[in-house]
Enzyme design. Structure first.
Site, PDB file in Angstrom:
ATOM      1  N   HIS A 197       0.845  -1.209   0.000  1.00  0.00           N
ATOM      2  CA  HIS A 197       0.000   0.000   0.000  1.00  0.00           C
ATOM      3  C   HIS A 197       0.875   1.252   0.000  1.00  0.00           C
ATOM      4  O   HIS A 197       1.245   1.768   1.055  1.00  0.00           O
ATOM      5  CB  HIS A 197      -0.910  -0.030   1.223  1.00  0.00           C
ATOM      6  CG  HIS A 197      -1.990   0.997   1.232  1.00  0.00           C
ATOM      7  ND1 HIS A 197      -3.248   0.756   1.730  1.00  0.00           N
ATOM      8  CD2 HIS A 197      -2.021   2.284   0.808  1.00  0.00           C
ATOM      9  CE1 HIS A 197      -3.991   1.845   1.628  1.00  0.00           C
ATOM     10  NE2 HIS A 197      -3.259   2.796   1.071  1.00  0.00           N
TER      11      HIS A 197
ATOM     12  N   LEU B 117       2.461   6.407  -4.935  1.00  0.00           N
ATOM     13  CA  LEU B 117       3.439   7.132  -5.752  1.00  0.00           C
ATOM     14  C   LEU B 117       2.546   8.196  -6.399  1.00  0.00           C
ATOM     15  O   LEU B 117       1.403   7.929  -6.691  1.00  0.00           O
ATOM     16  CB  LEU B 117       4.048   6.204  -6.797  1.00  0.00           C
ATOM     17  CG  LEU B 117       4.787   4.978  -6.230  1.00  0.00           C
ATOM     18  CD1 LEU B 117       5.243   4.061  -7.345  1.00  0.00           C
ATOM     19  CD2 LEU B 117       5.971   5.426  -5.375  1.00  0.00           C
ATOM     20  N   ARG B 118       3.027   9.385  -6.577  1.00  0.00           N
ATOM     21  CA  ARG B 118       2.084  10.419  -7.040  1.00  0.00           C
ATOM     22  C   ARG B 118       2.139  10.663  -8.538  1.00  0.00           C
ATOM     23  O   ARG B 118       1.579  11.639  -9.014  1.00  0.00           O
ATOM     24  CB  ARG B 118       2.354  11.719  -6.278  1.00  0.00           C
ATOM     25  CG  ARG B 118       2.190  11.615  -4.771  1.00  0.00           C
ATOM     26  CD  ARG B 118       0.795  11.193  -4.364  1.00  0.00           C
ATOM     27  NE  ARG B 118       0.596  11.407  -2.926  1.00  0.00           N
ATOM     28  CZ  ARG B 118      -0.453  10.973  -2.263  1.00  0.00           C
ATOM     29  NH1 ARG B 118      -1.385  10.272  -2.874  1.00  0.00           N
ATOM     30  NH2 ARG B 118      -0.559  11.226  -0.969  1.00  0.00           N
TER      31      ARG B 118
ATOM     32  N   ASN C 255      -4.892   6.606  -6.873  1.00  0.00           N
ATOM     33  CA  ASN C 255      -5.377   7.996  -6.802  1.00  0.00           C
ATOM     34  C   ASN C 255      -4.352   9.017  -7.318  1.00  0.00           C
ATOM     35  O   ASN C 255      -3.942   9.926  -6.618  1.00  0.00           O
ATOM     36  CB  ASN C 255      -5.879   8.352  -5.392  1.00  0.00           C
ATOM     37  CG  ASN C 255      -4.836   8.174  -4.299  1.00  0.00           C
ATOM     38  OD1 ASN C 255      -3.840   7.496  -4.480  1.00  0.00           O
ATOM     39  ND2 ASN C 255      -5.070   8.803  -3.155  1.00  0.00           N
TER      40      ASN C 255
ATOM     41  N   ASP D 186      -8.960   3.167  -2.651  1.00  0.00           N
ATOM     42  CA  ASP D 186      -8.252   3.905  -1.609  1.00  0.00           C
ATOM     43  C   ASP D 186      -8.332   5.407  -1.830  1.00  0.00           C
ATOM     44  O   ASP D 186      -8.116   5.911  -2.925  1.00  0.00           O
ATOM     45  CB  ASP D 186      -6.792   3.480  -1.522  1.00  0.00           C
ATOM     46  CG  ASP D 186      -6.178   3.939  -0.217  1.00  0.00           C
ATOM     47  OD1 ASP D 186      -6.755   3.605   0.832  1.00  0.00           O
ATOM     48  OD2 ASP D 186      -5.185   4.669  -0.241  1.00  0.00           O
TER      49      ASP D 186
ATOM     50  N   HIS E 107     -10.796   0.427   1.208  1.00  0.00           N
ATOM     51  CA  HIS E 107     -10.576   1.525   2.165  1.00  0.00           C
ATOM     52  C   HIS E 107     -11.920   1.713   2.865  1.00  0.00           C
ATOM     53  O   HIS E 107     -12.860   2.263   2.296  1.00  0.00           O
ATOM     54  CB  HIS E 107     -10.149   2.783   1.398  1.00  0.00           C
ATOM     55  CG  HIS E 107     -10.154   4.035   2.208  1.00  0.00           C
ATOM     56  ND1 HIS E 107      -9.016   4.793   2.414  1.00  0.00           N
ATOM     57  CD2 HIS E 107     -11.155   4.698   2.846  1.00  0.00           C
ATOM     58  CE1 HIS E 107      -9.331   5.854   3.146  1.00  0.00           C
ATOM     59  NE2 HIS E 107     -10.612   5.820   3.418  1.00  0.00           N
TER      60      HIS E 107
ATOM     61  N   HIS F 251      -5.485  -0.581   5.793  1.00  0.00           N
ATOM     62  CA  HIS F 251      -5.193   0.231   6.990  1.00  0.00           C
ATOM     63  C   HIS F 251      -6.224   0.167   8.130  1.00  0.00           C
ATOM     64  O   HIS F 251      -6.884   1.148   8.457  1.00  0.00           O
ATOM     65  CB  HIS F 251      -4.924   1.691   6.627  1.00  0.00           C
ATOM     66  CG  HIS F 251      -5.840   2.292   5.602  1.00  0.00           C
ATOM     67  ND1 HIS F 251      -7.198   2.274   5.711  1.00  0.00           N
ATOM     68  CD2 HIS F 251      -5.554   2.954   4.455  1.00  0.00           C
ATOM     69  CE1 HIS F 251      -7.711   2.904   4.669  1.00  0.00           C
ATOM     70  NE2 HIS F 251      -6.752   3.317   3.886  1.00  0.00           N
TER      71      HIS F 251
ATOM     72  N   ASP G 107       1.258   2.550   3.798  1.00  0.00           N
ATOM     73  CA  ASP G 107       0.341   3.627   3.379  1.00  0.00           C
ATOM     74  C   ASP G 107       1.126   4.929   3.161  1.00  0.00           C
ATOM     75  O   ASP G 107       0.677   6.019   3.533  1.00  0.00           O
ATOM     76  CB  ASP G 107      -0.811   3.832   4.360  1.00  0.00           C
ATOM     77  CG  ASP G 107      -1.964   4.606   3.699  1.00  0.00           C
ATOM     78  OD1 ASP G 107      -1.833   5.015   2.524  1.00  0.00           O
ATOM     79  OD2 ASP G 107      -2.995   4.804   4.371  1.00  0.00           O
TER      80      ASP G 107
ATOM     81  N   HIS H  37       2.943  14.183   0.803  1.00  0.00           N
ATOM     82  CA  HIS H  37       2.347  15.507   0.518  1.00  0.00           C
ATOM     83  C   HIS H  37       3.431  16.547   0.702  1.00  0.00           C
ATOM     84  O   HIS H  37       4.308  16.411   1.565  1.00  0.00           O
ATOM     85  CB  HIS H  37       1.188  15.795   1.466  1.00  0.00           C
ATOM     86  CG  HIS H  37      -0.020  14.936   1.202  1.00  0.00           C
ATOM     87  ND1 HIS H  37      -0.766  15.026   0.049  1.00  0.00           N
ATOM     88  CD2 HIS H  37      -0.600  13.964   1.945  1.00  0.00           C
ATOM     89  CE1 HIS H  37      -1.754  14.140   0.087  1.00  0.00           C
ATOM     90  NE2 HIS H  37      -1.678  13.475   1.228  1.00  0.00           N
TER      91      HIS H  37
HETATM   92  O1  DOR Z   1      -4.413   9.776   4.740  1.00  0.00           O
HETATM   93  C1  DOR Z   1      -4.614   9.314   3.633  1.00  0.00           C
HETATM   94  N1  DOR Z   1      -3.898   9.730   2.566  1.00  0.00           N
HETATM   95  N2  DOR Z   1      -5.569   8.407   3.483  1.00  0.00           N
HETATM   96  C2  DOR Z   1      -5.934   7.952   2.261  1.00  0.00           C
HETATM   97  O2  DOR Z   1      -6.779   7.116   2.179  1.00  0.00           O
HETATM   98  C3  DOR Z   1      -5.312   8.506   1.050  1.00  0.00           C
HETATM   99  C4  DOR Z   1      -3.989   9.039   1.327  1.00  0.00           C
HETATM  100  C5  DOR Z   1      -3.440   9.905   0.234  1.00  0.00           C
HETATM  101  O3  DOR Z   1      -3.548   9.519  -0.952  1.00  0.00           O
HETATM  102  O4  DOR Z   1      -2.860  10.947   0.529  1.00  0.00           O
HETATM  103 ZN    ZN Z   2      -6.824   4.520   2.343  1.00  0.00          ZN
END
Ligand code: DOR
Ligand code: ZN
Length: 431
Positions: A65, A68-69, A99, A157, A184, A237, A310, A314
């Site tokens: 989990h 990668l952005r 996502n 997710d 999720h 999670h 996870d 950011h």
């Molecule tokens: O805290 C989180 N950040 N929960 C999620 O389900 C998504 C994740 C994110 O993509 O930043």
């Molecule tokens: Zn999640």
């Protein structure tokens, strides 16, 4: 280059091995494990010999989990920086959530991720595709096509599937393809507007809360659907005591449910939010001590099958703002192993159980041929120095993002050598 790992303690739960042995890597594969390989191979000048006395040699860790952005949010993380963080944290394989922007809901995004990861040539990257188009929870994506393109699982997710009928169909189609759904669990009506765990601390801080039941209800729902349709579901999670209880009971009844938790859910409570530090903001939120205790019990008695980071990078744009406006998420690739090793030090898990949860079982859940040091398998190997003491310094992270509430923590145990496909991708202090 062939490599001989000499004199480490091999811990491979997939073969019930936990003893001091040598391991020989040839042509990217595990050629041999045994006591006397070094003795017989000593004269071979083409062999790189690494002396691992006192270190632990395990099947390459798998993070099932990761966010990668790329594509879309490359300023937070790219596939390259994410993979660099992965191998530095001891992960040889990572599965990345859909996502991104665009969402990984079609084969061109899945293929792009696979192509870029191959170019990076660091960790193995396994894309997880979206359950619904645009993750909007309305229509299912093309599961067969996405599987064909390289997706190993489907997930909602970040944007939970609220429509139970859609989740039912998702579980049915995925099970017909033999591919997991990673759920999720969050009832977005109950969590709406919430910033942290609902409880004593949220009341004191005056921050709106996310109740445990937002998770529990969806865990109960997904278990009920899996039971009714005789399919399997993987819960992402897990953060609450009741989720643990529900999963434990479901397993007892023979329902095919598996579950993961992340290190922050057994390392921190909502007390960590008292300074309004946005690095502690995450969904699901950090819970209270009773939940943390239950998570540890769930790990210990195998209710919780896996530990996943996870990893949710950011940038300062999303985190250096008022708590209310901060994006949720914690980076984890470079701290997960060491935080999890604390469980072994505390006696919550044995080292073998830990490696099961961070390698062997994630491979089984994702259906990938990894998580083992069996002869003939890909030489994906992590070497851990369990005595190594270090201090988390977010400025030293390979990850582009620094949002870790563990900055400054003194931890014991660390990956010091990461080998993927027989090639050294990360190495620290013993060459
Ligand atoms: O805290 C989180 N950040 N929960 C999620 O389900 C998504 C994740 C994110 O993509 O930043
Ligand atoms: Zn999640």
């Amino acid at each position: 280059m062939n490599i001989l790992l000499k004199g480490g303690r091999i811990v491979d739960p997939s073969q019930n091995i936990n003893e001091e042995m040598d391991l020989l890597i040839e042509k990217g594969q595990i050629a041999q494990i045994g006591k006397d390989i070094y003795k017989n191979a000593k004269g071979d000048s083409a062999l790189k010999i690494l002396d691992l006395g006192g270190k632990i040699v395990v099947p390459g860790l798998i993070d099932m989990h990761t966010h990668l952005r790329e594509p879309g949010f490359e300023y937070k993380e790219t596939i390259q920086t994410g993979c660099e963080a992965a191998v530095a944290g001891g992960f040889t394989s990572i599965a990345c959530m859909p996502n991104t922007k665009p969402i990984n809901d079609n084969r061109s995004v899945t293929e792009l991720i696979c192509r870029k990861a191959t170019q990076c040539n660091l960790a193995n990257v396994y894309p997880i595709a979206a359950i619904s188009n645009g993750s909007e929870g309305i229509t299912l994506t093309e599961f067969g096509d996405l599987k064909d393109a390289g997706a190993v699982a489907f997930s909602d997710d970040g944007r939970p599937v609220m429509n139970s009928a859609l989740m039912r169909r998702a579980l049915e189609y995925a099970s017909s393809l033999g591919i997991p759904i990673i759920s999720h669990c969050e009832d977005t009506d109950l969590s709406s507007g919430g910033l942290m765990n609902e409880g004593f601390v949220s009341t004191e801080l005056g921050l709106s809360g996310i109740p445990n039941i937002a998770e529990d209800i969806m865990v109960a729902r997904d278990i009920a659907i899996a039971d009714y349709t005789n399919t399997s579901v993987h819960i992402a999670h897990v953060s609450t005591a009741e989720s643990v209880r529900l999963i434990r009971e479901a397993k007892k009844r023979g329902i095919k449910v598996t579950a993961e938790t992340a290190p922050h859910y057994f390392s921190l409570t909502d007390e960590a939010l008292r300074k309004y530090d946005t690095y502690t903001k995450v969904y699901p939120p950090l819970r209270n001590i009773a939940d943390v205790t239950a998570i540890k019990e769930g790990l210990s008695d195998s209710t919780i099958d896996a530990i996943a980071s996870d990893h949710a990078p950011h940038s300062s744009i999303e985190k250096d703002v008022e708590f209310e406006y901060a994006s949720p998420g914690i980076v984890g690739l470079e701290t997960s192993l060491s935080l999890s090793l604390k469980l072994a030090a505390e006696g919550v898990l044995t080292l073998d159980q830990l490696i099961l949860k961070m390698s062997t079982i994630p491979a089984v859940i994702l259906g990938i041929p990894k998580g083992t040091l069996r002869t003939g398998s890909d030489a994906d190997i992590t070497v851990i120095d369990i005595k190594r003491e270090w201090t988390v310094d977010i400025n030293k992270f390979r990850s582009k993002s620094k949002n870790s509430p563990f900055n400054g923590w003194k931890l014991k145990g660390k990956a010091v050598l990461t080998i993927v496909d027989g090639e050294i991708k990360y190495s620290e202090n013993f060459e």
